[in-house]
Design a protein around this motif. Structure first.
Motif, PDB file in Angstrom:
ATOM      1  N   MET A   1       0.836  -1.044   0.046  1.00 44.61           N
ATOM      2  CA  MET A   1       0.013   0.017   0.217  1.00 44.61           C
ATOM      3  C   MET A   1       1.056   1.346  -0.042  1.00 44.61           C
ATOM      4  O   MET A   1       1.816   1.256   0.768  1.00 44.61           O
ATOM      5  CB  MET A   1      -0.588   0.069   1.153  1.00 44.61           C
ATOM      6  N   SER A   2       0.356   1.925  -0.761  1.00 49.27           N
ATOM      7  CA  SER A   2       1.302   3.109  -0.936  1.00 49.27           C
ATOM      8  C   SER A   2       0.619   4.072   0.136  1.00 49.27           C
ATOM      9  O   SER A   2      -0.177   4.164   0.940  1.00 49.27           O
ATOM     10  CB  SER A   2       0.949   3.636  -2.208  1.00 49.27           C
ATOM     11  N   LEU A   3       1.666   5.423   0.139  1.00 47.44           N
ATOM     12  CA  LEU A   3       1.710   6.203   1.336  1.00 47.44           C
ATOM     13  C   LEU A   3       0.496   6.998   0.953  1.00 47.44           C
ATOM     14  O   LEU A   3      -0.125   7.503   1.823  1.00 47.44           O
ATOM     15  CB  LEU A   3       2.921   7.044   1.002  1.00 47.44           C
ATOM     16  N   GLU A   4       0.170   7.269  -0.302  1.00 45.93           N
ATOM     17  CA  GLU A   4      -1.057   7.935  -0.474  1.00 45.93           C
ATOM     18  C   GLU A   4      -2.214   7.277  -0.215  1.00 45.93           C
ATOM     19  O   GLU A   4      -2.985   7.943   0.097  1.00 45.93           O
ATOM     20  CB  GLU A   4      -1.047   7.956  -2.234  1.00 45.93           C
ATOM     21  N   VAL A   6      -2.574   5.026   2.370  1.00 49.33           N
ATOM     22  CA  VAL A   6      -2.456   5.135   3.624  1.00 49.33           C
ATOM     23  C   VAL A   6      -3.040   6.552   4.270  1.00 49.33           C
ATOM     24  O   VAL A   6      -3.893   6.775   4.964  1.00 49.33           O
ATOM     25  CB  VAL A   6      -1.131   4.840   4.422  1.00 49.33           C
ATOM     26  N   ALA A   7      -2.430   7.557   3.486  1.00 46.16           N
ATOM     27  CA  ALA A   7      -2.664   9.050   4.098  1.00 46.16           C
ATOM     28  C   ALA A   7      -4.468   9.310   3.497  1.00 46.16           C
ATOM     29  O   ALA A   7      -5.097   9.799   4.503  1.00 46.16           O
ATOM     30  CB  ALA A   7      -1.995  10.015   3.158  1.00 46.16           C
ATOM     31  N   ALA A  14     -10.424   9.857   9.448  1.00 46.90           N
ATOM     32  CA  ALA A  14     -10.676  11.260  10.241  1.00 46.90           C
ATOM     33  C   ALA A  14     -11.688  11.869   9.942  1.00 46.90           C
ATOM     34  O   ALA A  14     -12.544  12.584  10.825  1.00 46.90           O
ATOM     35  CB  ALA A  14      -9.203  12.087   9.952  1.00 46.90           C
ATOM     36  N   ARG A  15     -12.329  11.871   8.844  1.00 48.49           N
ATOM     37  CA  ARG A  15     -13.212  12.561   8.430  1.00 48.49           C
ATOM     38  C   ARG A  15     -14.403  12.030   8.822  1.00 48.49           C
ATOM     39  O   ARG A  15     -15.543  12.454   9.329  1.00 48.49           O
ATOM     40  CB  ARG A  15     -13.306  12.449   6.582  1.00 48.49           C
ATOM     41  N   GLU A  16     -14.419  10.477   8.790  1.00 49.60           N
ATOM     42  CA  GLU A  16     -15.833   9.869   9.396  1.00 49.60           C
ATOM     43  C   GLU A  16     -15.814  10.068  10.890  1.00 49.60           C
ATOM     44  O   GLU A  16     -16.932  10.262  11.443  1.00 49.60           O
ATOM     45  CB  GLU A  16     -15.359   8.323   9.419  1.00 49.60           C
TER      46      GLU A  16
END
Length: 193
Positions: A1-4, A6-7, A14-16
């Motif tokens: 999984m890329s950092l993107e 994961v971010a 965080a939104r949820e």
């Protein structure tokens, strides 16, 4: 999984989470508003009850005060009417003349004479205008004589110094007695429906 990725996942999470916190905050805010509105309604209702109670109490006090004033006015009016009536009766009694006055005075003197021993020395006092009448009536009794004036409507005061007896059989004393005995009945006839 890329950092993107994961971010993106962290941002989504965080939104949820922020959305859940906002929803919870909105729910809590709605609850607080509902509680505040309920408290406000209760406060308003309680204040309305207090105001209604105070209005009722003041109305009752004012009504009671007005009733008391009316009762006092009625009583004062009754006293005035009875006083006027008493004056009218006194004027009529004082105005008795001729045979009627002589007959009443004779009856009062006869009642008074019964209180004295035969042959007692008795002075008769009465209204100045009745001096001749009293002098004439005194001649009908041994030891009785007209002795002077007495401030009254009529009738006689008989007095013996020897026996220390004094009989007040004036029109005034008879009127006082009748007035006291009949005041309630007179008042009832005049004022009671």
């Amino acid at each position: 999984m890329s950092l993107e990725t994961v971010a993106e996942d962290v941002k989504e999470e965080a939104r949820e989470r922020a959305e859940r916190i906002r929803e919870a905050a909105d729910e809590r805010a709605a609850e607080i508003v509902d509680e505040a509105e309920a408290d406000a309604e209760e406060t308003v209702s309680e204040r309305e009850r207090e105001v209604e109670t105070q209005i009722e109490r003041e109305r009752d006090q004012r009504l009671s005060s007005v009733k008391l004033e009316a009762k006092q006015l009625r009583l004062e009016t009754r006293r005035e009417v009875l006083s006027d009536l008493r004056e009218t009766v006194e004027d009529r009694v004082a105005g008795l003349s001729g045979e009627e006055r002589e007959e009443l005075t004779r009856a009062l003197l006869e009642d008074a004479a019964a209180e004295f021993d035969d042959g007692a020395s008795v002075g008769l006092y009465g209204r100045a205008d009745d001096a001749d009448l009293l002098a004439t009536l005194a001649t009908e009794y041994d030891g009785f004589e007209h002795a002077g004036e007495y401030d009254c409507l009529g009738g006689v005061v008989a007095e013996s110094e020897a026996s220390r007896v004094r009989v007040n059989n004036t029109f005034d004393s008879m009127l006082d007695s009748v007035w006291d005995d009949e005041l309630k009945a007179v008042s009832s006839r005049l004022f009671d429906q």
